[in-house]
Enzyme design. Structure first.
Site, PDB file in Angstrom:
ATOM      1  N   HIS A  17      -6.757  21.880  17.243  1.00 24.30           N
ATOM      2  CA  HIS A  17      -6.257  21.079  18.375  1.00 24.30           C
ATOM      3  C   HIS A  17      -6.347  19.609  18.040  1.00 24.30           C
ATOM      4  CE1 HIS A  17      -4.992  24.143  21.048  1.00 24.30           C
ATOM      5  NE2 HIS A  17      -5.947  24.863  20.487  1.00 24.30           N
ATOM      6  N   ASP A 116      -2.939  16.473  23.694  1.00 25.09           N
ATOM      7  CA  ASP A 116      -2.980  17.885  23.319  1.00 25.09           C
ATOM      8  C   ASP A 116      -3.004  18.732  24.602  1.00 25.09           C
ATOM      9  OD1 ASP A 116      -3.604  20.186  21.439  1.00 25.09           O
ATOM     10  OD2 ASP A 116      -5.352  20.268  22.751  1.00 25.09           O
TER      11      ASP A 116
HETATM   12  O1  LIG Z   1      -8.856  29.361   4.967  1.00 34.31           O
HETATM   13  C1  LIG Z   1      -8.144  28.693   5.709  1.00 34.31           C
HETATM   14  C2  LIG Z   1      -7.997  28.957   7.080  1.00 34.31           C
HETATM   15  C3  LIG Z   1      -7.144  28.180   7.826  1.00 34.31           C
HETATM   16  N1  LIG Z   1      -6.458  27.143   7.256  1.00 34.31           N
HETATM   17  C4  LIG Z   1      -5.552  26.299   8.088  1.00 34.31           C
HETATM   18  O2  LIG Z   1      -6.037  26.275   9.415  1.00 34.31           O
HETATM   19  C5  LIG Z   1      -4.973  26.340  10.328  1.00 34.31           C
HETATM   20  C6  LIG Z   1      -5.188  27.544  11.234  1.00 34.31           C
HETATM   21  O3  LIG Z   1      -4.410  27.392  12.366  1.00 34.31           O
HETATM   22  P1  LIG Z   1      -3.920  28.601  13.283  1.00 34.31           P
HETATM   23  O4  LIG Z   1      -3.175  29.561  12.491  1.00 34.31           O
HETATM   24  O5  LIG Z   1      -3.163  28.023  14.434  1.00 34.31           O
HETATM   25  O6  LIG Z   1      -5.223  29.347  13.731  1.00 34.31           O
HETATM   26  P2  LIG Z   1      -6.515  28.940  14.614  1.00 34.31           P
HETATM   27  O7  LIG Z   1      -7.331  28.025  13.851  1.00 34.31           O
HETATM   28  O8  LIG Z   1      -7.144  30.212  15.022  1.00 34.31           O
HETATM   29  O9  LIG Z   1      -5.839  28.210  15.895  1.00 34.31           O
HETATM   30  C7  LIG Z   1      -6.120  28.144  17.282  1.00 34.31           C
HETATM   31  O10 LIG Z   1      -5.187  27.179  17.783  1.00 34.31           O
HETATM   32  C8  LIG Z   1      -3.811  27.530  17.625  1.00 34.31           C
HETATM   33  C9  LIG Z   1      -2.955  26.418  18.225  1.00 34.31           C
HETATM   34  O11 LIG Z   1      -3.185  25.229  17.619  1.00 34.31           O
HETATM   35  C10 LIG Z   1      -3.512  28.850  18.325  1.00 34.31           C
HETATM   36  O12 LIG Z   1      -2.176  29.235  18.080  1.00 34.31           O
HETATM   37  C11 LIG Z   1      -4.481  29.924  17.838  1.00 34.31           C
HETATM   38  O13 LIG Z   1      -4.259  31.134  18.531  1.00 34.31           O
HETATM   39  C12 LIG Z   1      -5.915  29.452  18.036  1.00 34.31           C
HETATM   40  O14 LIG Z   1      -6.839  30.431  17.572  1.00 34.31           O
HETATM   41  C13 LIG Z   1      -3.701  26.435   9.542  1.00 34.31           C
HETATM   42  O15 LIG Z   1      -3.103  25.156   9.444  1.00 34.31           O
HETATM   43  C14 LIG Z   1      -4.159  26.891   8.161  1.00 34.31           C
HETATM   44  O16 LIG Z   1      -3.346  26.420   7.118  1.00 34.31           O
HETATM   45  C15 LIG Z   1      -6.597  26.867   5.920  1.00 34.31           C
HETATM   46  O17 LIG Z   1      -5.983  25.935   5.394  1.00 34.31           O
HETATM   47  N2  LIG Z   1      -7.430  27.661   5.189  1.00 34.31           N
END
Ligand SMILES: O=c1ccn([C@@H]2O[C@H](COP(=O)(O)OP(=O)(O)O[C@H]3O[C@H](CO)[C@@H](O)[C@H](O)[C@H]3O)[C@@H](O)[C@H]2O)c(=O)[nH]1
Length: 472
Positions: A17, A116
């Site tokens: 976020h 946000d």
């Molecule tokens: O090993 C890892 C794990 C994650 N990422 C990055 O982390 C982000 C993950 O984002 P996302 O896929 O949206 O998952 P969450 O971190 O779980 O996001 C939360 O926030 C999102 C909105 O921003 C929602 O859609 C999700 O459901 C909510 O869990 C992405 O950019 C990935 O590239 C990495 O680079 N490496």
């Protein structure tokens, strides 16, 4: 020379976020270099290493301001991340107000505030300070459409949504959803987090406009429905400006180097990438089944592993990183899959991995950032939702766009090893997988077009910027 335009954005605590609104800011200054953006960052503690990497890539006209961190012990314990994030922004409001006030007295003056989706209480401050105000939704248009449909559903429904017999039709969404697939905060209507959600939805209407990280060619139905609702004045106008995803990669740490070098040695489209976002976790039983399933599939994989936990969002707002996640894998798994599989602890360089030609599929929890990163790289998915709105995203991908496959869960909510092996084979070697890859390739092309100078998402953003320019 263009007149400088000064705006402020307010992030929310939690990597995903903070990251999306920073990426939105970067997109603005990339298109309009005369923009100055003050980025206000509420938090629950010091920035994580992954957030620090993002700061390294900020251009000079985006200035981060870290607000005094909220003490997590001041938040109610045991509520899901959505509630914790929203309440911590509430506690940060005095410092957001102070920061905004001092920004309004600078030259050039502030013209707009973008917050946000969890920082909506700051919209009230924008009214006091006479600023244009907007919400940035880092989620699908389908999710935004549900937000505006929810108050009506709430009035019409007396039971829990998951107990409804008939499916729920979200405006513009062609696939009916079962109540149990709605986002987590709507799963217990007596909970505080549900009440906070309804309050948040009400506040969205204070904004002058709503940005959503999606694009017309991907979510046409919900976007058209949202623009109709917006033009009837039911809520503010909605602007699809996506896909806005991470493109730059930070400095390569040990994991990143290892992953890329390993991928360089693999055949094109042969590897399945397995990752559950910035904090998704599996139970020990589910972790075992996944490991066995990957092994049984006979395919190559790259897995970013986190220690197990029965609460799927346990790692979301920070986990215990003293633990070695590899200790929880089935005995002998690493030796048996050596060479064919690469397992990294905690974090993989997802953006670099997904753009690598050796990656042929992504087993993902379907967080919206991961989903969009997969789309812009043309990688089909195995959809494995865990919490938040991920079930809805999984349905959009697997049933709506048919660019992913959803494994079956057993009566205990576990995906068994044979099922894992079957969906992996289907995606990587099967005819269905080939068709999904083709569809994803088309979606990737559409996503590139949407972001071109004359693309749908760029044009929408330019119209708005013109409005801000006239005020600056
Ligand atoms: O090993 C890892 C794990 C994650 N990422 C990055 O982390 C982000 C993950 O984002 P996302 O896929 O949206 O998952 P969450 O971190 O779980 O996001 C939360 O926030 C999102 C909105 O921003 C929602 O859609 C999700 O459901 C909510 O869990 C992405 O950019 C990935 O590239 C990495 O680079 N490496």
């Amino acid at each position: 020379m263009e007149k400088p335009i000064h705006i402020a954005v307010v992030a929310s605590p939690g990597y995903t976020h903070f990251l999306p609104i920073v990426l939105f800011s970067k997109r603005l200054v990339q298109l309009y270099p005369h923009f100055h953006i003050a980025c206000l960052i509420p938090s629950l503690g010091p920035p994580s290493p992954s957030s620090k990497t993002i700061f390294q890539t900020l251009p000079p006209n985006i200035t981060p301001t870290f607000l005094p961190p909220v003490d997590p012990t001041h938040l109610p314990q045991g509520i899901p991340p959505a509630g914790q994030i929203q309440l911590s922004v509430t506690l940060s409001l005095p410092s957001i107000r102070k920061a905004l006030k001092s920004l309004t007295s600078t030259t050039p003056p502030l013209v707009a505030l973008v917050v946000d989706t969890f920082a909506v209480e700051a919209l009230e401050l924008a009214k006091d300070l006479n600023l244009f105000s907007y919400v940035y939704f880092p989620v699908s248009a389908t999710t935004v459409s549900l937000h505006f449909h929810l108050p009506k559903l709430d009035q019409e429904t007396s039971c829990e949504y998951r107990d409804l017999h008939d499916p729920i039709m979200i405006p513009g969404c062609s696939v009916p959803l079962h109540g149990k697939d709605l986002y987590t905060p709507a799963q217990d209507r007596s909970s505080q987090v549900y009440k906070l959600l309804l309050k948040r939805i009400k506040l969205f209407s204070l904004a002058d406009g709503l940005f959503v990280n999606s694009f017309l060619e991907m979510e046409n139905g919900p976007i058209v429905a949202l623009s109709e609702g917006g033009s009837k004045g039911e809520y503010p106008p909605v602007y699809p400006v996506g896909p806005i995803v991470q493109t730059e990669v930070g400095s390569r740490d040990g994991n990143a180097l290892e992953c890329v070098e390993w991928l360089d040695r693999q055949e094109p489209c042969s590897v399945l990438f397995v990752c559950f976002g910035s904090g998704g976790t599996l139970s020990q039983e589910q972790m075992n089944e996944l490991a066995w399933g990957l092994e049984l599939s006979g395919h190559r994989f790259l897995w970013a592993v986190r220690p197990p936990d029965n609460v799927a969002f346990a790692g979301y707002l920070g986990g215990n990183d003293d633990v070695d996640p590899l200790e929880f894998l089935p005995s002998g798994f690493l030796e048996r899959t050596k060479g064919r599989g690469l397992v990294v602890s905690w974090w993989a360089p997802q953006v670099e991995v997904l753009r690598h030609g050796s990656v042929g599929g992504f087993l993902s929890h379907c967080g919206w950032n991961s989903t969009m990163e997969s789309v812009v790289n043309g990688v089909p998915l195995i959809t494995w939702p865990l919490f938040a709105e991920q079930r809805m995203n999984a349905i959009v991908i697997s049933e709506g766009l048919k660019t992913g496959i959803r494994p079956r869960v057993n009566e205990n909510g576990v995906v068994e090893r044979d099922e894992v092996a079957e969906v992996v084979r289907c995606l990587i070697e099967g005819e269905k997988g080939r068709e999904m890859r083709e569809r994803m390739k088309k979606l990737k092309e559409a996503s590139t077009s949407a972001m071109k100078e004359d693309g749908s998402s760029t044009k929408i953003l330019s119209q708005l910027v013109l409005k801000w320019k006239n005020l600056a």
